[in-house]
Write a protein that holds these residues in place. Sequence first.
Motif, PDB file in Angstrom:
ATOM      1  N   GLY A   1      10.778  -0.675  -0.351  1.00  0.00           N
ATOM      2  CA  GLY A   1       9.682  -1.216  -0.447  1.00  0.00           C
ATOM      3  C   GLY A   1       9.965  -2.914  -0.025  1.00  0.00           C
ATOM      4  O   GLY A   1       9.012  -3.988  -0.407  1.00  0.00           O
ATOM      5  N   ARG A   2      10.589  -3.478   1.487  1.00  0.00           N
ATOM      6  CA  ARG A   2      10.530  -4.644   1.853  1.00  0.00           C
ATOM      7  C   ARG A   2       9.479  -4.661   3.013  1.00  0.00           C
ATOM      8  O   ARG A   2       9.806  -4.822   3.704  1.00  0.00           O
ATOM      9  CB  ARG A   2      12.087  -4.929   2.197  1.00  0.00           C
ATOM     10  CG  ARG A   2      13.044  -4.768   0.795  1.00  0.00           C
ATOM     11  CD  ARG A   2      14.275  -5.670   1.585  1.00  0.00           C
ATOM     12  NE  ARG A   2      14.769  -4.052   1.926  1.00  0.00           N
ATOM     13  CZ  ARG A   2      15.059  -3.810   3.054  1.00  0.00           C
ATOM     14  NH1 ARG A   2      14.870  -5.769   3.523  1.00  0.00           N
ATOM     15  NH2 ARG A   2      16.143  -3.393   3.905  1.00  0.00           N
ATOM     16  N   LEU A   3       8.605  -4.471   2.403  1.00  0.00           N
ATOM     17  CA  LEU A   3       7.022  -4.621   3.254  1.00  0.00           C
ATOM     18  C   LEU A   3       7.178  -5.785   4.784  1.00  0.00           C
ATOM     19  O   LEU A   3       6.890  -5.595   5.276  1.00  0.00           O
ATOM     20  CB  LEU A   3       6.016  -4.582   2.990  1.00  0.00           C
ATOM     21  CG  LEU A   3       5.726  -3.087   2.360  1.00  0.00           C
ATOM     22  CD1 LEU A   3       4.163  -3.000   1.843  1.00  0.00           C
ATOM     23  CD2 LEU A   3       5.735  -2.124   3.001  1.00  0.00           C
ATOM     24  N   ASP A   4       7.888  -6.774   3.578  1.00  0.00           N
ATOM     25  CA  ASP A   4       7.314  -7.986   4.964  1.00  0.00           C
ATOM     26  C   ASP A   4       8.620  -8.136   5.939  1.00  0.00           C
ATOM     27  O   ASP A   4       8.580  -8.439   6.866  1.00  0.00           O
ATOM     28  CB  ASP A   4       7.792  -9.498   3.655  1.00  0.00           C
ATOM     29  CG  ASP A   4       8.955  -9.139   2.960  1.00  0.00           C
ATOM     30  OD1 ASP A   4       9.840  -8.378   3.089  1.00  0.00           O
ATOM     31  OD2 ASP A   4       9.913 -10.916   2.933  1.00  0.00           O
ATOM     32  N   ALA A   5       9.591  -7.606   5.974  1.00  0.00           N
ATOM     33  CA  ALA A   5      11.022  -7.018   7.178  1.00  0.00           C
ATOM     34  C   ALA A   5      10.334  -5.983   7.193  1.00  0.00           C
ATOM     35  O   ALA A   5      10.527  -5.893   9.243  1.00  0.00           O
ATOM     36  CB  ALA A   5      12.095  -6.747   5.770  1.00  0.00           C
ATOM     37  N   ALA A   6      10.117  -4.848   7.088  1.00  0.00           N
ATOM     38  CA  ALA A   6       8.827  -3.789   7.376  1.00  0.00           C
ATOM     39  C   ALA A   6       7.947  -4.441   8.939  1.00  0.00           C
ATOM     40  O   ALA A   6       7.860  -3.656  10.122  1.00  0.00           O
ATOM     41  CB  ALA A   6       8.783  -2.536   6.947  1.00  0.00           C
ATOM     42  N   ASN A   7       7.315  -5.849   8.382  1.00  0.00           N
ATOM     43  CA  ASN A   7       6.033  -5.538   9.133  1.00  0.00           C
ATOM     44  C   ASN A   7       7.079  -6.550  10.444  1.00  0.00           C
ATOM     45  O   ASN A   7       6.635  -6.710  11.680  1.00  0.00           O
ATOM     46  CB  ASN A   7       5.565  -6.888   8.391  1.00  0.00           C
ATOM     47  CG  ASN A   7       4.791  -7.463   9.511  1.00  0.00           C
ATOM     48  OD1 ASN A   7       3.581  -6.418   9.388  1.00  0.00           O
ATOM     49  ND2 ASN A   7       4.512  -8.868   9.361  1.00  0.00           N
TER      50      ASN A   7
ATOM     51  N   ARG B   1       1.762   2.773   8.441  1.00  0.00           N
ATOM     52  CA  ARG B   1       0.980   3.808   8.006  1.00  0.00           C
ATOM     53  C   ARG B   1       1.119   4.239   6.715  1.00  0.00           C
ATOM     54  O   ARG B   1       0.996   3.949   6.124  1.00  0.00           O
ATOM     55  CB  ARG B   1       0.681   5.754   8.098  1.00  0.00           C
ATOM     56  CG  ARG B   1      -0.437   5.274   9.678  1.00  0.00           C
ATOM     57  CD  ARG B   1      -0.270   6.872  10.565  1.00  0.00           C
ATOM     58  NE  ARG B   1      -1.944   7.216  11.156  1.00  0.00           N
ATOM     59  CZ  ARG B   1      -3.195   7.347  10.643  1.00  0.00           C
ATOM     60  NH1 ARG B   1      -3.387   7.985  10.198  1.00  0.00           N
ATOM     61  NH2 ARG B   1      -4.189   7.632  12.226  1.00  0.00           N
ATOM     62  N   ARG B   2       2.554   4.494   6.697  1.00  0.00           N
ATOM     63  CA  ARG B   2       3.280   4.723   5.433  1.00  0.00           C
ATOM     64  C   ARG B   2       3.239   2.943   4.654  1.00  0.00           C
ATOM     65  O   ARG B   2       2.764   3.026   3.268  1.00  0.00           O
ATOM     66  CB  ARG B   2       5.077   4.902   5.502  1.00  0.00           C
ATOM     67  CG  ARG B   2       5.415   5.482   4.163  1.00  0.00           C
ATOM     68  CD  ARG B   2       6.739   5.589   3.879  1.00  0.00           C
ATOM     69  NE  ARG B   2       7.950   5.294   2.642  1.00  0.00           N
ATOM     70  CZ  ARG B   2       7.296   6.554   2.238  1.00  0.00           C
ATOM     71  NH1 ARG B   2       6.892   8.442   3.313  1.00  0.00           N
ATOM     72  NH2 ARG B   2       8.394   7.144   0.797  1.00  0.00           N
ATOM     73  N   ALA B   3       3.268   2.212   5.289  1.00  0.00           N
ATOM     74  CA  ALA B   3       3.698   0.950   4.700  1.00  0.00           C
ATOM     75  C   ALA B   3       1.829   0.302   4.678  1.00  0.00           C
ATOM     76  O   ALA B   3       2.101   0.180   3.107  1.00  0.00           O
ATOM     77  CB  ALA B   3       3.967  -0.149   5.816  1.00  0.00           C
ATOM     78  N   LEU B   4       1.124   0.820   4.852  1.00  0.00           N
ATOM     79  CA  LEU B   4      -0.152   0.552   4.361  1.00  0.00           C
ATOM     80  C   LEU B   4      -1.034   1.864   2.951  1.00  0.00           C
ATOM     81  O   LEU B   4      -2.022   0.900   2.719  1.00  0.00           O
ATOM     82  CB  LEU B   4      -1.690   0.751   5.294  1.00  0.00           C
ATOM     83  CG  LEU B   4      -1.520  -0.206   6.355  1.00  0.00           C
ATOM     84  CD1 LEU B   4      -3.146   0.410   7.453  1.00  0.00           C
ATOM     85  CD2 LEU B   4      -2.155  -0.821   6.174  1.00  0.00           C
ATOM     86  N   ARG B   5      -0.119   2.738   2.650  1.00  0.00           N
ATOM     87  CA  ARG B   5      -0.544   2.995   1.439  1.00  0.00           C
ATOM     88  C   ARG B   5      -0.234   2.266   0.015  1.00  0.00           C
ATOM     89  O   ARG B   5      -0.607   2.527  -0.505  1.00  0.00           O
ATOM     90  CB  ARG B   5       0.621   4.445   1.514  1.00  0.00           C
ATOM     91  CG  ARG B   5       0.165   5.458   2.466  1.00  0.00           C
ATOM     92  CD  ARG B   5       1.375   6.663   2.834  1.00  0.00           C
ATOM     93  NE  ARG B   5       1.647   7.020   1.220  1.00  0.00           N
ATOM     94  CZ  ARG B   5       0.855   8.739   1.900  1.00  0.00           C
ATOM     95  NH1 ARG B   5       0.809   8.928   1.953  1.00  0.00           N
ATOM     96  NH2 ARG B   5       1.151   8.960  -0.083  1.00  0.00           N
ATOM     97  N   ALA B   6       0.633   0.841   0.545  1.00  0.00           N
ATOM     98  CA  ALA B   6       0.604   0.441  -0.773  1.00  0.00           C
ATOM     99  C   ALA B   6      -0.718  -0.315  -1.014  1.00  0.00           C
ATOM    100  O   ALA B   6      -0.238  -0.927  -2.324  1.00  0.00           O
ATOM    101  CB  ALA B   6       2.266  -1.400  -0.097  1.00  0.00           C
TER     102      ALA B   6
ATOM    103  N   GLY C   1       5.315   0.167  -2.280  1.00  0.00           N
ATOM    104  CA  GLY C   1       5.732   0.621  -1.344  1.00  0.00           C
ATOM    105  C   GLY C   1       7.052   1.310  -1.136  1.00  0.00           C
ATOM    106  O   GLY C   1       7.339   1.643  -0.655  1.00  0.00           O
ATOM    107  N   LYS C   2       7.566   1.236  -2.309  1.00  0.00           N
ATOM    108  CA  LYS C   2       9.178   1.616  -2.951  1.00  0.00           C
ATOM    109  C   LYS C   2       9.464   3.430  -2.863  1.00  0.00           C
ATOM    110  O   LYS C   2       8.268   4.026  -3.523  1.00  0.00           O
ATOM    111  CB  LYS C   2       9.509   0.785  -3.424  1.00  0.00           C
ATOM    112  CG  LYS C   2      10.967   0.745  -3.851  1.00  0.00           C
ATOM    113  CD  LYS C   2      11.583  -0.226  -5.204  1.00  0.00           C
ATOM    114  CE  LYS C   2      12.912   0.525  -5.072  1.00  0.00           C
ATOM    115  NZ  LYS C   2      13.429  -0.408  -6.170  1.00  0.00           N
ATOM    116  N   ASP C   3      10.158   3.587  -2.350  1.00  0.00           N
ATOM    117  CA  ASP C   3      10.316   5.321  -2.160  1.00  0.00           C
ATOM    118  C   ASP C   3      11.052   5.540  -3.497  1.00  0.00           C
ATOM    119  O   ASP C   3      12.523   4.503  -3.700  1.00  0.00           O
ATOM    120  CB  ASP C   3      11.545   5.961  -1.502  1.00  0.00           C
ATOM    121  CG  ASP C   3      11.343   6.609  -0.668  1.00  0.00           C
ATOM    122  OD1 ASP C   3      12.056   7.516  -1.991  1.00  0.00           O
ATOM    123  OD2 ASP C   3      11.858   7.224   0.352  1.00  0.00           O
TER     124      ASP C   3
END
Length: 451
Positions: free
Chosen positions: A63-69, A99-104, A272-274
């Motif tokens: 769920g660390r979307l900033d790091a994923a981005n 796409r997975r990140a956008l699901r948040a 977005g956390k698994d």
Amino acid sequence: MVQDEGSSSSVTSSPLHNFSNMPLHPAAAAPTPPWMLRELRSDERGLCLIHLLLNCAAAAAAGRLDAANAALEHIATLAAPDGDAMQRVAAAFAEALARRALRAWPGLCRALLLPRAAPAAAELAAARRHFLDLCPFLRLAGAAANQSILEAMESEKIVHVIDLGGADATQWLELLHLLAARPEGPPHLRLTAVHEHKDVLTQTAMVLTKEAERLDVPFQFNPVVSRLDALDVESLRVKTGEALAITSSLQLHCLLASDDDSGANAGVGVGGKDNNNSNKERRSPESGLSPSTSRADAFLGALWGLSPKVMVVTEQEASHNAPALTERFVEALNYYAALFDCLEVVASRGSVERARVERWLLGEEIKNIVACDGVERRERHERLERWARRVEGAGFGRVPLSYYALLQARRAAQGLGCDGFKVREEKGSFFLCWQDRPIFSVSAWRGRRFD
């Protein structure tokens, strides 16, 4: 075979060979400027992409979307859908992670992704044909299946074959020729094909009926328009006195999603956390404790009840059904890297056919494995050892594929003009490999009542 200058000739010579041993969280380092990243050598760029992809997947799962981005930004400077094999596979996985990140953000997800529809049925059919031509693993699987059917149906007068995929007429054209050449003469062949698109079945029927008439093989085609998870076994219309064979090519794994009642967004929690890890033992078919496979088990039991003399199953030899994103991401990256590497060897980088396979077929599978959860995630590939337990649990016994079929498959693989295609036999089943990596498995089964 076509290979561009400077491209890798095999998985074993690429950075992907040992990527699964890399840590998901390498030591932190200052971000490398994009203009320096672009100047990396091909092997250095590949290693960097692997690190970035693994870190991005770990960040998305946590769920660390900033790091994923941040990882996706770096990946975008290195990956390219028209580059080398590593750049192409990285582009496909980066899109899936995005796409997975956008699901948040459901609203943003719908606005951006809904207009970009999945490939139309005709586009997907074209991509499958190109895949068969460029990477003929499934041609080899079809030939092995036909040989098993021919051996099981020796001296039978009425043969009924059920094809649970129903999309490709090529395998059945070959079977018609094999049956026509039988010393005792051809049997009456009845082919039942299952497919969700009626026009595909209509086209298959036209091609096969015309060839059967030319070969003077008594032939009847029974189309069944249905998805496999909605199939009524009664619609297969198996009759008393028929010798029955069943084939399933890349179909059964879709049934593993049918009992996942977690909903389309179950695996993505707040931010977005698994959320799947806490329920792994309860929901994971990999755990062996309480696998959510009752629909698949019931379907296999229904097939056993039809009393087939032989059932041939072809499936992806991969483990893409773990609930934890990072686990299936690592496995999927390794698996699809081999397929992209195969395409790098057999087709030029400018090939339209290659681009269609990578975008409409492999790319869509990658997106489903990485970006989807719950019933939406249909690409739940599992290895043969897992399928063997299910099939045996339904009452089937293994039938060793014949040595003659193995010789034929290996001869066909050698005739492809590329030494990367290999056929390995193990415990009576075949593994169709690219280099040393198994890509598909082929196994044969029969009801124990025929033992």
